[in-house]
Design an enzyme around this catalytic site. Structure first.
Site, PDB file in Angstrom:
ATOM      1  N   PRO A  88       0.816  -1.216   0.000  1.00 61.13           N
ATOM      2  CA  PRO A  88       0.000   0.000   0.000  1.00 61.13           C
ATOM      3  C   PRO A  88       0.856   1.276   0.000  1.00 61.13           C
ATOM      4  O   PRO A  88       0.362   2.350  -0.327  1.00 61.13           O
ATOM      5  CB  PRO A  88      -0.811  -0.101   1.288  1.00 61.13           C
ATOM      6  CG  PRO A  88      -0.756  -1.527   1.691  1.00 61.13           C
ATOM      7  CD  PRO A  88       0.542  -2.074   1.161  1.00 61.13           C
ATOM      8  N   GLU A 115       2.579  -8.533   8.343  1.00 56.83           N
ATOM      9  CA  GLU A 115       2.728  -7.073   8.420  1.00 56.83           C
ATOM     10  C   GLU A 115       3.697  -6.550   7.361  1.00 56.83           C
ATOM     11  O   GLU A 115       4.012  -5.365   7.333  1.00 56.83           O
ATOM     12  CB  GLU A 115       3.204  -6.644   9.821  1.00 56.83           C
ATOM     13  CG  GLU A 115       2.313  -7.115  10.950  1.00 56.83           C
ATOM     14  CD  GLU A 115       0.837  -6.798  10.718  1.00 56.83           C
ATOM     15  OE1 GLU A 115       0.514  -5.614  10.519  1.00 56.83           O
ATOM     16  OE2 GLU A 115       0.019  -7.729  10.725  1.00 56.83           O
ATOM     17  N   ARG A 153      -2.396  -7.913 -21.026  1.00 55.77           N
ATOM     18  CA  ARG A 153      -3.328  -7.627 -22.130  1.00 55.77           C
ATOM     19  C   ARG A 153      -2.853  -6.510 -23.037  1.00 55.77           C
ATOM     20  O   ARG A 153      -3.439  -6.257 -24.083  1.00 55.77           O
ATOM     21  CB  ARG A 153      -4.750  -7.413 -21.628  1.00 55.77           C
ATOM     22  CG  ARG A 153      -4.917  -6.469 -20.498  1.00 55.77           C
ATOM     23  CD  ARG A 153      -6.243  -6.673 -19.784  1.00 55.77           C
ATOM     24  NE  ARG A 153      -7.404  -6.494 -20.662  1.00 55.77           N
ATOM     25  CZ  ARG A 153      -7.722  -5.372 -21.274  1.00 55.77           C
ATOM     26  NH1 ARG A 153      -6.964  -4.311 -21.111  1.00 55.77           N
ATOM     27  NH2 ARG A 153      -8.778  -5.291 -22.045  1.00 55.77           N
ATOM     28  N   ASP A 168     -10.549  -0.185 -25.665  1.00 55.92           N
ATOM     29  CA  ASP A 168     -11.015  -0.466 -24.324  1.00 55.92           C
ATOM     30  C   ASP A 168     -11.008   0.766 -23.436  1.00 55.92           C
ATOM     31  O   ASP A 168     -10.378   1.759 -23.728  1.00 55.92           O
ATOM     32  CB  ASP A 168     -10.092  -1.517 -23.689  1.00 55.92           C
ATOM     33  CG  ASP A 168     -10.905  -2.626 -23.064  1.00 55.92           C
ATOM     34  OD1 ASP A 168     -11.799  -2.305 -22.293  1.00 55.92           O
ATOM     35  OD2 ASP A 168     -10.626  -3.781 -23.369  1.00 55.92           O
TER      36      ASP A 168
HETATM   37  N1  4HQ Z   1      -0.879  -5.370   0.721  1.00 53.56           N
HETATM   38  N2  4HQ Z   1      -1.529  -2.931  -3.263  1.00 53.56           N
HETATM   39  C1  4HQ Z   1       1.079  -6.895   1.042  1.00 53.56           C
HETATM   40  C2  4HQ Z   1      -1.719  -4.527   0.003  1.00 53.56           C
HETATM   41  C3  4HQ Z   1      -1.424  -4.064  -1.370  1.00 53.56           C
HETATM   42  C4  4HQ Z   1      -2.107  -3.045  -2.067  1.00 53.56           C
HETATM   43  C5  4HQ Z   1      -1.204  -5.541   2.115  1.00 53.56           C
HETATM   44  C6  4HQ Z   1       0.311  -5.973   0.195  1.00 53.56           C
HETATM   45  C7  4HQ Z   1      -0.301  -6.353   2.953  1.00 53.56           C
HETATM   46  C8  4HQ Z   1       1.770  -7.517   3.270  1.00 53.56           C
HETATM   47  N3  4HQ Z   1      -0.471  -4.502  -2.195  1.00 53.56           N
HETATM   48  N4  4HQ Z   1       1.003  -6.628   2.448  1.00 53.56           N
HETATM   49  N5  4HQ Z   1      -3.118  -2.314  -1.632  1.00 53.56           N
HETATM   50  O1  4HQ Z   1      -2.739  -4.133   0.515  1.00 53.56           O
HETATM   51  O2  4HQ Z   1      -0.529  -3.804  -3.330  1.00 53.56           O
END
Ligand code: 4HQ
Length: 246
Positions: A88, A115, A153, A168
């Site tokens: 994230p 985590e 794609r 698209d």
């Molecule tokens: N993760 N976009 C990996 C995500 C996430 C996201 C949460 C990735 C927990 C360990 N990854 N960890 N949003 O939410 O890519």
């Protein structure tokens, strides 16, 4: 394109890739996908890949050594290989980034669980951190699949005809126009007469107006980056003029 996915849940990746457009692309040798089980590089009788965080606190952290060994085991193809971490905290993945990544020879996708991963792996091994959106997943696997789907794609030959890629959603930054198929009347709802007219130029214009209307209505933020012609701009001004233009 070659993808290498590093995960403690290889079956999650395999399950998705066994069917659909990506499976077909693999069969046609348009893409290659390697899946590396991080647990295979874990040491000790329990084959742990995670451990408690230094400094205390909830949850577990993925240990650096199995991740490092797993990354080291991935064959590098070309000079264009990139190690991506799904998190994230990353840059937001969007269609423009999908195009950019589609030119690489190899994408190595690191999927974290718990985590997240030990910070030193991020520092030593990761080229780029990407996020698929502002929500929290249980692991990077779904994010890696989303990325591989969106990027694949765009590779020539992966979709049937090349044109459908361009037409698209998002290729011009606008939302798609409404689509209809048989029957002509469904539950009393008719297909717009223009689509049955056979006048292809009129149909093309109608569809463009529908795309503009929809985008203005549902995702006006997209209009800032959209590729618009002078006619599109004029049409938009007209649409904005209508009180609640339908
Ligand atoms: N993760 N976009 C990996 C995500 C996430 C996201 C949460 C990735 C927990 C360990 N990854 N960890 N949003 O939410 O890519």
């Amino acid at each position: 394109m070659r993808y290498d996915v590093l995960t403690i849940f290889p079956e999650m990746i395999r399950g998705y890739l066994d069917e659909g457009i990506l499976a077909r692309a693999v069969k046609r040798n348009l893409i290659k996908i390697g899946i590396t089980d991080i647990r295979a590089f874990a040491k000790g009788t329990h084959k742990n890949t995670d451990d408690r965080p230094f400094g205390g606190g909830d949850g577990m952290v993925m240990m650096p050594d199995p991740l490092y060994q797993a990354l080291d085991s991935v064959p590098r193809v070309g000079e264009e290989s990139l190690v991506l971490l799904l998190t994230p905290q990353g840059e937001r993945f969007d269609q423009a980034m999908a195009w950019e990544l589609s030119t690489r020879e190899q994408l190595i996708l690191l999927c974290g669980r718990y985590e997240g991963i030990d910070e030193r792996i991020r520092k030593l091994c990761v080229d780029r951190e990407l996020s698929i959106g502002d929500y929290v997943l249980s692991g990077g696997e779904l994010a890696a699949l989303v990325l591989m789907d969106a990027v694949s794609r765009l590779i020539p030959g992966v979709l049937g005809g090349d044109k459908s890629t361009q037409e698209d959603s998002f290729e011009d930054g606008l939302l798609e126009y409404p689509q209809y198929t048989r029957p002509r009347v469904f539950m009393g709802e008719e297909v717009p007469a223009i689509l049955l007219s056979g006048d292809h130029e009129k149909i093309r214009r109608w569809r463009r107006v529908q795309s503009l209307k929809r985008t203005l209505d549902k995702r006006p933020d997209l209009l800032e980056k959209a590729r618009l012609t002078p006619q599109d701009m004029a049409m938009l001004e007209e649409l904005k003029g209508n009180a609640d233009g339908n």
